[in-house]
Design a protein around this motif. Structure first.
Motif, PDB file in Angstrom:
ATOM      1  N   GLY A  61      14.393  -5.230  -7.515  1.00  0.00           N
ATOM      2  CA  GLY A  61      13.411  -5.379  -8.591  1.00  0.00           C
ATOM      3  C   GLY A  61      12.055  -5.807  -8.052  1.00  0.00           C
ATOM      4  O   GLY A  61      11.007  -5.340  -8.517  1.00  0.00           O
ATOM      5  N   LEU A  62      12.061  -6.672  -7.063  1.00  0.00           N
ATOM      6  CA  LEU A  62      10.825  -7.107  -6.415  1.00  0.00           C
ATOM      7  C   LEU A  62      10.125  -5.905  -5.781  1.00  0.00           C
ATOM      8  O   LEU A  62       8.910  -5.723  -5.927  1.00  0.00           O
ATOM      9  CB  LEU A  62      11.192  -8.143  -5.348  1.00  0.00           C
ATOM     10  CG  LEU A  62      10.157  -9.105  -4.852  1.00  0.00           C
ATOM     11  CD1 LEU A  62       9.680 -10.030  -5.957  1.00  0.00           C
ATOM     12  CD2 LEU A  62      10.740  -9.925  -3.711  1.00  0.00           C
ATOM     13  N   LEU A  63      10.897  -5.080  -5.092  1.00  0.00           N
ATOM     14  CA  LEU A  63      10.327  -3.891  -4.458  1.00  0.00           C
ATOM     15  C   LEU A  63       9.829  -2.883  -5.497  1.00  0.00           C
ATOM     16  O   LEU A  63       8.839  -2.190  -5.261  1.00  0.00           O
ATOM     17  CB  LEU A  63      11.339  -3.253  -3.512  1.00  0.00           C
ATOM     18  CG  LEU A  63      11.626  -4.051  -2.245  1.00  0.00           C
ATOM     19  CD1 LEU A  63      12.747  -3.403  -1.442  1.00  0.00           C
ATOM     20  CD2 LEU A  63      10.369  -4.221  -1.399  1.00  0.00           C
ATOM     21  N   ALA A  64      10.500  -2.807  -6.637  1.00  0.00           N
ATOM     22  CA  ALA A  64      10.022  -1.924  -7.713  1.00  0.00           C
ATOM     23  C   ALA A  64       8.649  -2.382  -8.195  1.00  0.00           C
ATOM     24  O   ALA A  64       7.749  -1.559  -8.424  1.00  0.00           O
ATOM     25  CB  ALA A  64      11.025  -1.901  -8.865  1.00  0.00           C
ATOM     26  N   GLN A  65       8.474  -3.699  -8.335  1.00  0.00           N
ATOM     27  CA  GLN A  65       7.168  -4.233  -8.745  1.00  0.00           C
ATOM     28  C   GLN A  65       6.113  -3.957  -7.668  1.00  0.00           C
ATOM     29  O   GLN A  65       4.976  -3.583  -7.970  1.00  0.00           O
ATOM     30  CB  GLN A  65       7.264  -5.736  -9.012  1.00  0.00           C
ATOM     31  CG  GLN A  65       8.184  -6.131 -10.143  1.00  0.00           C
ATOM     32  CD  GLN A  65       7.721  -5.664 -11.507  1.00  0.00           C
ATOM     33  OE1 GLN A  65       6.566  -5.305 -11.711  1.00  0.00           O
ATOM     34  NE2 GLN A  65       8.637  -5.664 -12.454  1.00  0.00           N
ATOM     35  N   LEU A  66       6.495  -4.135  -6.395  1.00  0.00           N
ATOM     36  CA  LEU A  66       5.583  -3.857  -5.297  1.00  0.00           C
ATOM     37  C   LEU A  66       5.170  -2.389  -5.295  1.00  0.00           C
ATOM     38  O   LEU A  66       3.989  -2.063  -5.168  1.00  0.00           O
ATOM     39  CB  LEU A  66       6.235  -4.218  -3.957  1.00  0.00           C
ATOM     40  CG  LEU A  66       5.412  -3.899  -2.706  1.00  0.00           C
ATOM     41  CD1 LEU A  66       4.158  -4.760  -2.636  1.00  0.00           C
ATOM     42  CD2 LEU A  66       6.270  -4.072  -1.453  1.00  0.00           C
ATOM     43  N   GLY A  67       6.155  -1.510  -5.445  1.00  0.00           N
ATOM     44  CA  GLY A  67       5.863  -0.076  -5.472  1.00  0.00           C
ATOM     45  C   GLY A  67       4.907   0.290  -6.597  1.00  0.00           C
ATOM     46  O   GLY A  67       3.991   1.098  -6.403  1.00  0.00           O
ATOM     47  N   ALA A  68       5.085  -0.316  -7.763  1.00  0.00           N
ATOM     48  CA  ALA A  68       4.189  -0.048  -8.895  1.00  0.00           C
ATOM     49  C   ALA A  68       2.780  -0.541  -8.588  1.00  0.00           C
ATOM     50  O   ALA A  68       1.790   0.137  -8.880  1.00  0.00           O
ATOM     51  CB  ALA A  68       4.736  -0.711 -10.156  1.00  0.00           C
ATOM     52  N   ALA A  69       2.670  -1.715  -7.964  1.00  0.00           N
ATOM     53  CA  ALA A  69       1.359  -2.279  -7.646  1.00  0.00           C
ATOM     54  C   ALA A  69       0.610  -1.453  -6.607  1.00  0.00           C
ATOM     55  O   ALA A  69      -0.617  -1.375  -6.630  1.00  0.00           O
ATOM     56  CB  ALA A  69       1.519  -3.715  -7.156  1.00  0.00           C
ATOM     57  N   LEU A  70       1.358  -0.828  -5.692  1.00  0.00           N
ATOM     58  CA  LEU A  70       0.747  -0.076  -4.589  1.00  0.00           C
ATOM     59  C   LEU A  70       0.811   1.435  -4.784  1.00  0.00           C
ATOM     60  O   LEU A  70       0.528   2.182  -3.843  1.00  0.00           O
ATOM     61  CB  LEU A  70       1.437  -0.440  -3.267  1.00  0.00           C
ATOM     62  CG  LEU A  70       1.431  -1.909  -2.869  1.00  0.00           C
ATOM     63  CD1 LEU A  70       2.116  -2.088  -1.521  1.00  0.00           C
ATOM     64  CD2 LEU A  70       0.030  -2.472  -2.852  1.00  0.00           C
ATOM     65  N   ASP A  71       1.183   1.880  -5.972  1.00  0.00           N
ATOM     66  CA  ASP A  71       1.356   3.316  -6.223  1.00  0.00           C
ATOM     67  C   ASP A  71       2.257   3.952  -5.167  1.00  0.00           C
ATOM     68  O   ASP A  71       1.974   5.038  -4.669  1.00  0.00           O
ATOM     69  CB  ASP A  71       0.014   4.043  -6.296  1.00  0.00           C
ATOM     70  CG  ASP A  71      -0.815   3.621  -7.497  1.00  0.00           C
ATOM     71  OD1 ASP A  71      -0.219   3.369  -8.570  1.00  0.00           O
ATOM     72  OD2 ASP A  71      -2.049   3.520  -7.362  1.00  0.00           O
TER      73      ASP A  71
END
Length: 156
Positions: free
Chosen positions: A74-84
């Motif tokens: 979930g943390l990585l999903a948030q990171l991916g969204a923040a960094l496109d």
């Protein structure tokens, strides 16, 4: 060249979930200069809280590590969204916080926290190495066993 987080997760045989939405009055992420703070993430399966209970009572350290890995996804999903989905923007993870719902005599916090740490290092390589705090607590949101948060350093 685009360094895709989703592709790295797939190479590990995992799937990056859709980023969860805040459950209360907060935001998923805050950027301050080159730092990205991501709010606590809990283990989810099909969008629902997973691995409920407390370590040292109803859950084993191995189940706790699984919960930590799910929360780190979930943390990585948030990171991916923040960094496109572009990991070229990521310098490194600076700090990982792991909160573990545990009985008062539980002492295997490191094994549980390694579920998150191992996933982050496996997915991000050297960029995934981090300072870490693992803390035992009486309870966590929705009755889950683990919650993780992190501070990421982005390229200027």
């Amino acid at each position: 060249m685009h360094d895709s987080l989703k592709q790295r997760i797939r190479q590990l045989g995992l799937e990056l979930p859709e980023p969860s939405q805040p459950a209360a009055n907060y935001v998923n992420q805050v950027r301050s200069q080159n730092l990205l703070f991501i709010s606590g993430q809990i283990p989810l399966q099909q969008g629902r809280p997973a691995l409920l209970g407390r370590l040292g009572e109803s859950l084993s350290p191995e189940q706790g590590a699984e919960a930590a890995e799910l929360a780190a996804l979930g943390l990585l999903a948030q990171l991916g969204a923040a960094l496109d989905d572009d990991l070229a923007q990521l310098q490194r993870i600076d700090r990982l916080g792991v909160f573990i719902a545990a009985s008062g005599d539980f002492q295997d916090h490191s094994t549980v926290a390694n579920g998150a740490s191992n996933l982050l290092v496996n997915a991000l390589g050297e960029k995934g190495r981090h300072a870490r705090t693992a803390v035992g607590v009486a309870s966590l949101p929705a009755g889950v066993a683990v919650e993780v948060d992190a501070i990421f350093e982005l390229r200027p």
